[in-house]
Write an enzyme that holds these catalytic residues in place. Structure first.
Site, PDB file in Angstrom:
ATOM      1  N   GLY A   9      22.067  58.704  80.285  1.00 42.71           N
ATOM      2  CA  GLY A   9      21.458  59.676  81.175  1.00 42.71           C
ATOM      3  C   GLY A   9      20.072  60.048  80.699  1.00 42.71           C
ATOM      4  O   GLY A   9      19.452  59.359  79.885  1.00 42.71           O
ATOM      5  N   GLY A  46      17.299  62.804  78.924  1.00 42.14           N
ATOM      6  CA  GLY A  46      17.237  63.890  77.961  1.00 42.14           C
ATOM      7  C   GLY A  46      17.185  63.399  76.526  1.00 42.14           C
ATOM      8  O   GLY A  46      17.283  62.198  76.231  1.00 42.14           O
ATOM      9  N   GLY A  47      17.035  64.359  75.617  1.00 46.52           N
ATOM     10  CA  GLY A  47      16.852  64.043  74.204  1.00 46.52           C
ATOM     11  C   GLY A  47      18.036  63.330  73.581  1.00 46.52           C
ATOM     12  O   GLY A  47      17.867  62.371  72.815  1.00 46.52           O
ATOM     13  N   ILE A  48      19.256  63.780  73.894  1.00 46.45           N
ATOM     14  CA  ILE A  48      20.433  63.174  73.260  1.00 46.45           C
ATOM     15  C   ILE A  48      20.640  61.731  73.713  1.00 46.45           C
ATOM     16  O   ILE A  48      20.808  60.838  72.869  1.00 46.45           O
ATOM     17  CB  ILE A  48      21.688  64.036  73.512  1.00 46.45           C
ATOM     18  CG1 ILE A  48      21.544  65.381  72.781  1.00 46.45           C
ATOM     19  CG2 ILE A  48      22.942  63.310  73.042  1.00 46.45           C
ATOM     20  CD1 ILE A  48      22.590  66.402  73.150  1.00 46.45           C
ATOM     21  N   LYS A  54      18.988  79.415  73.241  1.00 52.76           N
ATOM     22  CA  LYS A  54      18.179  80.592  72.870  1.00 52.76           C
ATOM     23  C   LYS A  54      18.306  80.923  71.386  1.00 52.76           C
ATOM     24  O   LYS A  54      18.750  81.998  70.996  1.00 52.76           O
ATOM     25  CB  LYS A  54      18.540  81.790  73.739  1.00 52.76           C
ATOM     26  CG  LYS A  54      18.156  81.590  75.212  1.00 52.76           C
ATOM     27  CD  LYS A  54      18.232  82.865  76.013  1.00 52.76           C
ATOM     28  CE  LYS A  54      17.697  82.624  77.428  1.00 52.76           C
ATOM     29  NZ  LYS A  54      17.758  83.845  78.265  1.00 52.76           N
ATOM     30  N   GLY A  78      24.498  61.114  88.856  1.00 52.19           N
ATOM     31  CA  GLY A  78      25.511  60.074  88.698  1.00 52.19           C
ATOM     32  C   GLY A  78      26.502  60.343  87.590  1.00 52.19           C
ATOM     33  O   GLY A  78      27.276  59.450  87.231  1.00 52.19           O
ATOM     34  N   GLU A 135      22.202  53.845  85.642  1.00 48.90           N
ATOM     35  CA  GLU A 135      21.549  54.504  86.773  1.00 48.90           C
ATOM     36  C   GLU A 135      20.034  54.515  86.533  1.00 48.90           C
ATOM     37  O   GLU A 135      19.274  53.938  87.284  1.00 48.90           O
ATOM     38  CB  GLU A 135      22.093  55.923  86.894  1.00 48.90           C
ATOM     39  CG  GLU A 135      21.428  56.779  87.936  1.00 48.90           C
ATOM     40  CD  GLU A 135      22.023  58.183  87.949  1.00 48.90           C
ATOM     41  OE1 GLU A 135      23.233  58.314  88.205  1.00 48.90           O
ATOM     42  OE2 GLU A 135      21.284  59.146  87.684  1.00 48.90           O
TER      43      GLU A 135
END
Length: 436
Positions: A219, A221-223, A365, A340, A242
């Site tokens: 997907g 993002g950072g991870i 946060k 997805g 995807e």
């Protein structure tokens, strides 16, 4: 010698302003995901709306990343945006209630266009230059292209000489085109931010569980990026994804990805959209080992399941002690979309030896809020249900929930939370009779 396709091209070639005149009041317009939005055409349509020449025009897009006049609230009622995945520059307008959105799993978007939408008056897209056979490539997208072409009454193209030509089922022939214009602009780049230590830690835990020969999806993002970087030591991996990302280019170039163990599309990298850096665009351009296909193929759980040992990696916002995953809202505040995630979770569940990872950092946060909660924040949308979830991962560990009792699942999820929240979570779990 000029062939008949070049003659057709010249007959249909117009200025953006002339192309925009095909858009009339009350029209529904749609474009491919992300970089397929035709900048020159939508800007010209926006000028018509500003002049009061048109009204009631709707611009539908899975993901808006470049922006356009349809996001201008002063044009509301004349040129409006409808989001199919809230993100990018369109997010604020949806959050503020200026624009509406259509809930969907990404794999269902083509069916929606074919069978459920009232009509599609205009399909417009930014495409690569025409080849000698009369075909344009939609370059960075395949997702909804075929379905929209089938449904649209009018097809308008913005031919950008900087758009990479990709192969697959994302082609448009000059005979299908109503009118076109030409432009030359570099593609918007998506730069990957530096990875945090927790990103790397989570990425390492997931990468260690990926077997050689596995086919995978990452997907955004950072991870997921961290996982991609840490798979370089693997062998004979395959890509059926995807979104195509920069980390995947690195895996192909270093030899970790060969696609030769895939049971279908052997030797090919398969995706439905792409967004990254110029390095990625250069890699994709005219590359026969890379194919872009419709999202009802790439994200079809039954297609995914044909790959043994399939691995999917996706991110989320929060998880509750039942194992319900929210990946698209913070309470009632819409932040993204289902995309997805559920498509690949389901496909992975059907794959022999499949592993589906949903990952997040355990707090938000600066450690003051736990992202593992007794119940989801009120109003939060369940993206992936408790019965579908396989692995949950945080920087504190990996937990496979599939096949476990509700009590054991809650216990494992609490172990993934930050230490300062575990006592409270345990208290709430016992209060809800999740832990005896």
């Amino acid at each position: 010698m000029e062939n008949r396709f070049q003659k057709m091209y010249q007959q249909k070639l117009k200025t953006p302003e002339e192309v925009a005149k095909y858009v009339q009041s009350g029209f529904i317009c749609g474009c491919p995901t992300a970089l397929g939005e035709p900048t020159a055409i939508v800007n010209a349509v926006g000028e018509r709306a500003k002049k009061g020449e048109i009204e009631g025009v709707y611009h539908h897009a899975i993901l808006c990343v470049k922006g356009g006049p349809f996001l201008d609230v002063t044009l509301k009622g004349r040129y409006d945006y409808v989001s199919w995945f809230t993100g990018g520059v369109g997010r604020k307008g949806v959050q503020d209630g200026d624009y509406d959105y259509i809930p969907n799993n990404y794999s269902t978007a083509p069916k929606y266009w074919r069978e459920l939408m009232p009509r599609l008056d205009v399909f417009y897209a930014e495409v690569s230059p025409m080849d000698k056979h009369g075909y344009f490539s939609c370059g960075m997208a395949g997702a909804e292209v075929s379905a929209m072409l089938e449904r649209a009454s009018i097809v308008l193209l913005d031919v950008n000489d900087k758009m990479p030509r990709t192969f697959g089922n994302n082609m448009i022939h000059i005979s299908e085109v109503t009118a076109l214009c030409e432009s030359s602009r570099p593609l918007l780049e998506l730069q990957n931010p530096p990875l945090s230590e927790n990103d790397k830690k989570i990425g390492r835990m997931i990468a260690d569980l990926v077997p050689n020969g596995a086919t995978f999806q990452l997907g955004i993002g950072g991870i997921p990026n961290a996982v991609g970087m840490l798979l370089k030591e693997k062998e004979d991996l395959g890509i059926h994804t995807e979104m195509f990302t920069d980390s995947m280019v690195d895996l192909i170039e270093c030899g970790a990805v060969t696609n030769k163990k895939k049971p279908i599309n052997k030797g090919k990298t398969i995706a439905t959209l792409a967004w990254g850096t110029q390095k990625m665009y250069d890699f994709m351009d005219d590359n026969p080992s890379f194919e872009m296909h419709p999202v009802d193929y790439t994200n079809n759980p039954n297609v995914i399941a044909q790959h043994d040992n399939f691995v999917s990696v996706n991110a989320c916002v929060e998880v509750d002690l039942f194992g319900q995953v929210c990946a698209e809202s913070i309470g009632t505040k819409h932040y993204s979309g289902s995309g997805g995630q559920l498509d690949f979770v389901r496909g992975t569940n059907l794959s022999k030896g499949g592993q589906g990872f949903i990952a997040m950092q355990s707090t938000a946060k600066n450690g003051t809020i736990s992202k593992i909660k007794p119940i989801l924040t009120p109003g939060s949308i369940v993206t992936t249900g408790k019965n579908e979830v396989d692995y949950i991962v945080t920087e504190n560990g990996v937990a496979r929930l599939k096949g476990l009792t509700a009590g054991k699942r809650a216990q494992l999820l609490i172990s993934l939370a930050a230490p300062q929240f575990r006592e409270e979570l345990t208290f709430e779990a016992k209060k809800m009779h999740l832990m005896i």
